[in-house]
Design an enzyme around this catalytic site. Structure first.
Site, PDB file in Angstrom:
ATOM      1  N   ASN B 242      48.757 107.660  29.787  1.00 49.94           N
ATOM      2  CA  ASN B 242      48.698 108.458  31.013  1.00 49.94           C
ATOM      3  C   ASN B 242      48.796 109.938  30.763  1.00 49.94           C
ATOM      4  OD1 ASN B 242      51.449 109.600  31.420  1.00 49.94           O
ATOM      5  ND2 ASN B 242      51.952 107.475  31.036  1.00 49.94           N
ATOM      6  N   CYS B 243      48.255 110.668  31.721  1.00 43.86           N
ATOM      7  CA  CYS B 243      48.383 112.120  31.687  1.00 43.86           C
ATOM      8  C   CYS B 243      49.208 112.575  32.872  1.00 43.86           C
ATOM      9  CB  CYS B 243      47.003 112.758  31.716  1.00 43.86           C
ATOM     10  SG  CYS B 243      46.034 112.364  30.274  1.00 43.86           S
TER      11      CYS B 243
END
Lengths: 349, 429
Positions: B242-243
């Protein structure tokens, strides 16, 4: 170290200028400390000196809010103090409001730290607690010495740029601000300890009591959409290319209103998303995915809705505090009402 | 189930010809690692740089952080089901760890949500990764490679290199061996009948659009809540993809070293009975939220739990998952403690969460992420400062002429991660 210069604000009663019958006097200044300023000066000790006292009647202040505040701030500015005290007002309501207003104006307009004091039932506490450090006091001036001691200690810390401790240490009313600190144990260990206490029925203290957002009563349904004017409001960060209002990509402090009259569809070249909280690939490919102008125009042509507003309203949702979001909506809802908008489509991302 | 974690304490790291460990000194061959990364056609260039605690170094934009580990015996490999690894059940046998090191993927931004790691100064106080010996992989995508393909390539490069480095520890004698056991539920329940049965609900970020987590290679959006042995996390069964805003990102490293798992184990058999981990997701659709929170409450009940701790990744939308999990678990008569971070605005005056239920009466704070700090300039930069002002936590004017950065602590990797590894907390002033 240079002595800090202090200006003190009090009402006519504490200045010894009569009682209620003199509450109509306009702002005036005195040299040095007056009335409760004597005890305050003693509490400040060698580090600071009260160079002037501003006196104003509570009735005068209440009846001439704007001009009284302006005149008092002007007198204080002239002395270029390092620190300002107002009150303490104890449980005197009008005095509390005046102390709060003056302290807030001094902090905001002059950038000078100000400290006041009030009893928890004083209406000034709820009006100004988020803006100010308000030392807790008793009902009446009987507790003057203790109060001014706390006020002096907190004021000196603020004027000397020292770290201010939590409310229970410094004695001020909880301001309702979430501030970081370094705990002794890491959060995971605190969580394990808390669940053990909760399961065993022992006392524990939550670190964040749940907020009460208040309920927004739903509006009655729109009975005839064919006569309704509809507006689009989005938190998806859609703005004209170049972001003319400089809306932040996260933790937004502003919103924008953008014209779409004469457009049938959102042109991908003229609009963009500055939102930092989602993958914008698909939004940038087709802006209508966030601001659904194309289908809204279809509905308008088909007569399913009466009319689409000539603009959409946009901000960035990510990281934006609930407080900011609430303020935006209170603000732009007035415009929507003025423009005869009956319904809003909110799109989020 | 029994997993032995063999920690090999690494005291320093250097670049060299041979990849080896000698008396706590790890040597790695940068060309070899770069060549491995460049086997992926989506990556144009790869460079290896080192950053050590206390150095005047700024690393940004950091995507993921991983800990080099190797499976010495027992089934499977670390990071099963991802980066071309076979899917095989992990969490048993023995795993060696290069303790004190971390691998970081760095380079051209994918989303807005990569962050900063400073190795000294005030910024360093907020991130756990200023205390590790960091092996930074600075990556650049091939022109025209689509964002999601670049994200995948960067993620896989990190996992592959971490595994290669971890492999060095295979034949070493660890400095310490810690044994973690996890027994079948009836055995656990019988072993400590008088201790409270505590579970851990680990909410995995799965909002999609570059907010993803992988479990044995499965996109967490597609899971329904399931039960895991805590030891599976230690072998890398859960991998970050994830970012999400960098301050509350849970990088792969923190899944491998989950602080809640560590602290629950530390009291297991003494003050509590640690019954296992329920993983669930944070999908954006309401139907998914309903299904997953139902599933969490059901599993908690089926496990016979007395209490659960619920962690969160991200903020805003996942606050609703957190509250739904809390409400439904409490409705089963099971006590909850929530671990979260806060976003009450720069002045701290707003509500910290976007959703609330009355059952959430036991919350642990991991700090407020909107706090603004100024991080001093650093002598050396690993990566690029190009995107500082559009990264989450940054804003126009964040990057000063002298190289210092004024930004919300949101911009610092894992400053407020809501699995509780830090001492940062917020309180009411």
């Amino acid at each position: 170290m240079k002595k800090l210069k202090v200006v003190h604000y009090i009402n006519n009663f504490f200045a010894g200028i009569g009682g209620e019958e003199k509450a109509g006097i306009s702002p005036e200044e005195r040299d040095g400390a007056v009335g409760p300023g004597m005890a305050l000066a003693q509490a400040l000790g060698e580090e600071a000196e009260i160079i002037a006292t501003v006196v104003c009647g509570d009735s005068y202040f209440g009846e001439n809010l704007a001009s009284a505040e302006k005149d008092i701030v002007a007198i204080i500015r002239k002395h270029q103090p390092d620190l300002v005290f107002t009150g303490p007002a104890f449980n005197a309501g009008r005095y509390g409001v005046a102390c709060g207003a003056v302290a807030k104006a001094v902090e905001e307009q002059l950038g000078i730290p100000a400290v006041t004091g009030m009893h928890e039932e004083n209406p000034g506490v709820d009006m100004y607690r988020k803006d100010l450090y308000i030392i807790k006091t008793g009902h009446s001036a009987a507790g003057m010495k203790k109060t001014v001691t706390s006020m002096a200690s907190l004021g000196l810390k603020r004027a000397q740029n020292q770290l201010v401790g939590p409310p229970e240490e410094e004695g001020y009313h909880v301001r309702g601000m979430r501030i970081n600190y370094w705990a002794e144990k890491r959060a995971s260990l605190r969580a394990v300890e808390m669940i053990l206490k909760k399961v065993k029925g022992e006392a524990y203290q939550t670190e964040y009591p749940m907020p009460d957002f208040g309920r927004v009563e739903p509006m009655p349904p729109v009975l005839d959409f064919s006569k309704a004017k509809v507006a689009i409001v989005t938190s998806g960060g859609i703005v004209p290319t170049g972001n003319p209002d400089r809306i932040e990509s996260s933790s937004a402090t502003k919103y924008g209103i953008y014209d779409i009259s004469g457009l049938d569809s959102m042109p991908a070249d003229d609009y963009t998303s500055i939102h930092g909280g989602y993958d914008r690939t698909y939004a940038l490919e087709d802006i209508n995915r966030v601001v659904p102008l194309d289908v809204m125009r279809d509905l308008e042509r088909e007569g399913i809705i009466g009319k689409l507003a000539d603009y959409f309203i946009s901000t960035t949702g990510t990281g934006t505090s609930v407080g900011s979001a609430r303020a935006f909506a209170v603000d732009f809802s007035n415009k929507l009402l003025e423009d005869g908008v009956n319904a809003v489509i909110l799109t989020s991302t | 189930m029994k997993l032995e974690i063999g920690n090999i304490f690494i005291k320093d790291v250097q670049l060299g010809q041979e990849t080896m460990i000698n008396e706590g000194l790890l040597t790695i061959n940068p060309e070899l690692l770069a060549a491995k990364i460049l086997e992926d056609e989506r990556i144009k260039s790869a460079r290896v740089e080192l950053a050590k605690p206390g150095e005047s170094v700024r690393i940004t934009p950091v995507k993921d952080v991983m800990e080099p580990r190797v499976k010495v015996f027992g089934k499977g490999t670390v990071f099963p089901g991802v980066a071309a690894n076979k899917v095989e059940q992990v969490g048993e046998g023995r795993t060696h760890v290069l303790k004190g090191t971390a691998v970081m993927t760095v380079g051209k931004i994918v989303g807005f949500q990569e962050g900063i790691v400073d190795m000294s100064g005030i910024g360093a106080e907020y991130t756990p990764f200023s205390k590790t010996l960091n092996i930074c992989l600075v990556l650049e995508p091939m022109e025209g490679v689509e964002t999601h393909a670049y994200e995948t390539a960067a993620r896989e490069a990190g996992l592959k290199v971490t595994q290669i480095i971890g492999e060095v520890g295979r034949n070493m004698t660890p400095d310490e061996v810690i044994s973690y056991e996890h027994h079948p539920i009836p055995h656990l329940a019988a072993a400590y009948p008088h201790l409270p049965k505590i579970g851990y609900v680990c909410m995995l970020q799965s909002q999609g659009l570059l907010h993803d987590t992988y479990v044995y290679g499965v996109d967490a959006k597609k899971i329904i809540p399931t039960l895991m042995s805590p030891t599976e996390f230690m072998d890398g069964a859960v991998v970050s993809g994830n970012c999400v805003a960098s301050c509350d990102k849970i990088p792969t490293y923190l899944h491998q070293n989950d602080p809640l798992i560590e602290d629950l184990y530390s009291k297991h058999g003494k003050e509590l009975n640690f019954m296992g981990v329920i993983i669930t997701n944070e999908n954006v659709f309401m139907a998914d939220k309903e299904r997953s929170s139902d599933g969490v409450a059901k599993l908690a009940k089926m496990m016979g739990l007395d209490g659960v701790i619920i962690s969160e990744e991200g903020y805003g939308n996942p606050d609703t998952d957190l509250m739904m999990n809390c409400r439904k678990v409490e409705a089963q008569g099971i006590k909850t403690v929530l671990v979260t971070d806060e976003f009450p605005g720069k002045d701290g005056k707003s509500e910290s969460l976007t959703d609330a239920v009355k059952e959430a009466d036991a919350v642990v704070s991991c700090g407020q992420g909107n706090l603004v700090i100024t991080m001093p300039p650093m002598e050396r930069l690993i990566g690029t400062l190009e995107d500082i002002e559009t990264m989450i936590g940054g804003y126009e004017g964040s990057l000063k002429k002298d190289g210092s950065i004024e930004a919300e602590i949101q911009i610092i990797i894992s400053a407020t991660s809501a699995i509780g590894g830090n001492k940062l907390a917020a309180r009411m002033y």
